[in-house]
Design an enzyme around this catalytic site. Sequence first.
Site, PDB file in Angstrom:
ATOM      1  CE1 TYR A  54      -2.552  -3.253   6.419  1.00 41.15           C
ATOM      2  CE2 TYR A  54      -4.884  -2.740   6.273  1.00 41.15           C
ATOM      3  CZ  TYR A  54      -3.834  -3.339   6.927  1.00 41.15           C
ATOM      4  OH  TYR A  54      -4.073  -4.046   8.086  1.00 41.15           O
ATOM      5  CG  HIS A  75      -0.126  -1.056  11.480  1.00 40.15           C
ATOM      6  ND1 HIS A  75      -0.300  -0.843  10.136  1.00 40.15           N
ATOM      7  CD2 HIS A  75      -0.434  -2.361  11.665  1.00 40.15           C
ATOM      8  CE1 HIS A  75      -0.702  -1.957   9.550  1.00 40.15           C
ATOM      9  NE2 HIS A  75      -0.780  -2.889  10.463  1.00 40.15           N
TER      10      HIS A  75
END
Length: 291
Positions: A49, A107
């Site tokens: 992010y 992730h």
Amino acid sequence: MEAYRLRNGVEAPVIALGTALNDDEQQVAQCVRDAVGLGYRAIDTAEAYHNQPGVGEGVRTCGVPREQLYLSSKVWNTHHGYQPAIEAFETALRELGVDYLDQYLIHWPGQTDSFLETWRALETLYQQGRVRAIGVSNFLTHHLEKLLAHAEIPPMVNQLELNPAFVPAETVRFCREHKIQVEATRPICWGRVDRFEPVRRIAEKYGKTPAQVAIRWHLEKGVRPLPKSIHPGRMTENIGVFDFWLTEDEVAAIDALNTGVRETGQDPDTFWMLDTDFKAENERIMAKPAP
């Protein structure tokens, strides 16, 4: 805020603030401060992010002690493997300005078995007491089966694309059977949940918004939603779901919206980004018209 108890006894607040697609450091710091001021006690970020420094600033300046917050991050594809994952964790702590994480996830599983060595790194961090809970993200049943066959410590969490339009039912069922807490990314279909008539009808009945009904539906299913917003009004809306409950028929009506087709995310069996341009990939998906 209410909490789910993970398999190791750690309590995770039932709703977390998602921070994906917000890499403006000052904006995301303010989002964290706003959210905590409104009652959120869980913040979700990730290496991909590109906002861990901003999230960390928000955590440090929100006025609530660090130990009262549940902070989660995720290791990206470029750091699969034992030592790379350890280094990614060290970077996360440094960027966030904290000395431990409440939750750390892989992730994406990737297209090889590299996640097994990555998991070994997370086990080490957990055994060292540097992270309170470890888990995975975007793992399907066959990924979880392979991981469980090799793991010393089973995952406590699996974070998935999940919303009324898309439920990976087999994987959710497997997680429940193995005491793996399911977390939902894109829980309100990136704001598009109001297009579903049953959701609108239920919202009208309770004097709530379609987004609130969708989030309540997740809670009724025992799922931990991670709605994302940069607007305090929407943040307030997203946690204003503890004063009403859905009937079994209403839950079933929303269940029936499941198409089994992903519309807001990528297929874990084929997705493997070697770069970290996660934001651009998701903005491409968001630009597509809703089905």
